[in-house]
Scaffold this active site. Sequence first.
Site, PDB file in Angstrom:
ATOM      1  CD  GLU A  18      -2.365  -1.246   2.879  1.00  0.00           C
ATOM      2  OE1 GLU A  18      -1.910  -0.506   3.784  1.00  0.00           O
ATOM      3  OE2 GLU A  18      -3.301  -2.033   3.058  1.00  0.00           O
ATOM      4  CE1 TYR A  54      -0.442  10.689   3.559  1.00  0.00           C
ATOM      5  CE2 TYR A  54       1.798  10.420   2.758  1.00  0.00           C
ATOM      6  CZ  TYR A  54       0.606   9.871   3.170  1.00  0.00           C
ATOM      7  OH  TYR A  54       0.452   8.514   3.193  1.00  0.00           O
ATOM      8  CB  CYS A  74      -2.503  35.651  11.298  1.00  0.00           C
ATOM      9  SG  CYS A  74      -3.097  36.697   9.978  1.00  0.00           S
TER      10      CYS A  74
END
Length: 421
Positions: free
Chosen positions: A275, A375, A346
């Site tokens: 995987e 990701y 911020c």
Amino acid sequence: MDHFLYRDGVLHAEDVPVAEIAAQVGTPFYLYSTATLTRHFTLFDEALSGMPHMVCYAMKAASNQAILRTLADLGAGMDVVSGGEYARARAAGVPGDRIVFSGVGKTEEEMRMALEGGIRQFNLESEPEMERLSRIASSMGVEVPVTVRVNPDVDAKTHAKIATGKSENKFGIPISRAKEVYARIKDLPGLKAVGIDVHIGSQLTDLEPYRQAFLKVGELTDALRAEGHEIQRLDLGGGLGIPYTRSNEAPPLPSQYGDLIRETLGDKGCEIEIEPGRLVAGNAGIMVSRVIYVKSGEGRDFLILDGAMNDLIRPAMYDAHHDIVPVVEPAPGTEQQPYDIVGPVCESGDTFAKQRMMPPLAEGDLVAFRSAGAYGAVMSSEYNTRPLIPEVLVKGDQFAVIRPRPSFDDIINRDTLPSWL
Ligand SMILES: *Cc1c(COP(=O)(O)O)cnc(C)c1O
């Protein structure tokens, strides 16, 4: 190896100049290479040649429909960890019998969805999950293939947030309990144990933890067979690391990983499933961003980019390093200078790199974050009401937007006002 190279002094994605895409799509954006995705998938497929196998791409790494379709067309199966991912895989044309379902918290709805739509196997992660799946499958009159994800208690020697194979992690069932669990499955209606599953972590740069885990899986295979269980499949998870810096890292190659599997488990006569996520998609994607300002601080210069932590969270979340390169290749001999490279959000955490040596850059220049394909986009958010950035796929000399940038109205109109306002 990837397909993001300088040609004639400008960065290309395959045959397309990156600046040309930036001009059309606007910055920031993710950019993927079909040739690199294909190459990485094929390396895994070839690494397991000679053994019956299925490469199930861990689609949580990058799950755009166009990426899934590209891989599915090459014969990839999918590893999904949610009902949403299951739906995405099916929508991309992946048949249910090529989808494995992983994850520690599968809900009843998710189980039903996969049982109705078709599934190759569930990778069970706990005893309560096993009891629930049995109840649901038998109420639907089906018997579903399952493996049990065992936790082999090995140290994957990777970042703590992505290590999953130690006994202290929430994943899998302790390998010491495996015999009892398989015995219980035999008694439960609706479940058929077909194999063993293991996944010890992500961004592994050493094969030794794999060796330890695979040897334990091999012993368990023998022990379970001795008790009459038909172990036909071994799902060995993902996790192989990628080089995030050009210079020093050299993680094992898929071929070496394949050789290790052959050496440790090749004699078991099992179908091997793997995987991989990061190694398929990671170096197949970059994030392209533009310098908004160069700001001189006290003793340091800041490059303020239009990309931010909401677009690419890995540096803030995992202290991850991404090589950041100018889209226009610096002339040979150009002197580098240190910059703190930051986004506009911020938060002080919105820092991609501190004191990074770069050629001198100016307002309007484009930079590319390398190794951002896995990701990256999937973990992005609209924090600070910054629209999700587009995804673009290149193939040869063609490119296409595969996820457009939402407008501000798109974002605002997702909210609904209660009647009393
Ligand atoms: C995340 C994950 C993978 C993929 O890991 P990579 O490091 O991206 O290869 C595979 N299997 C499972 C169960 C996972 O959770």
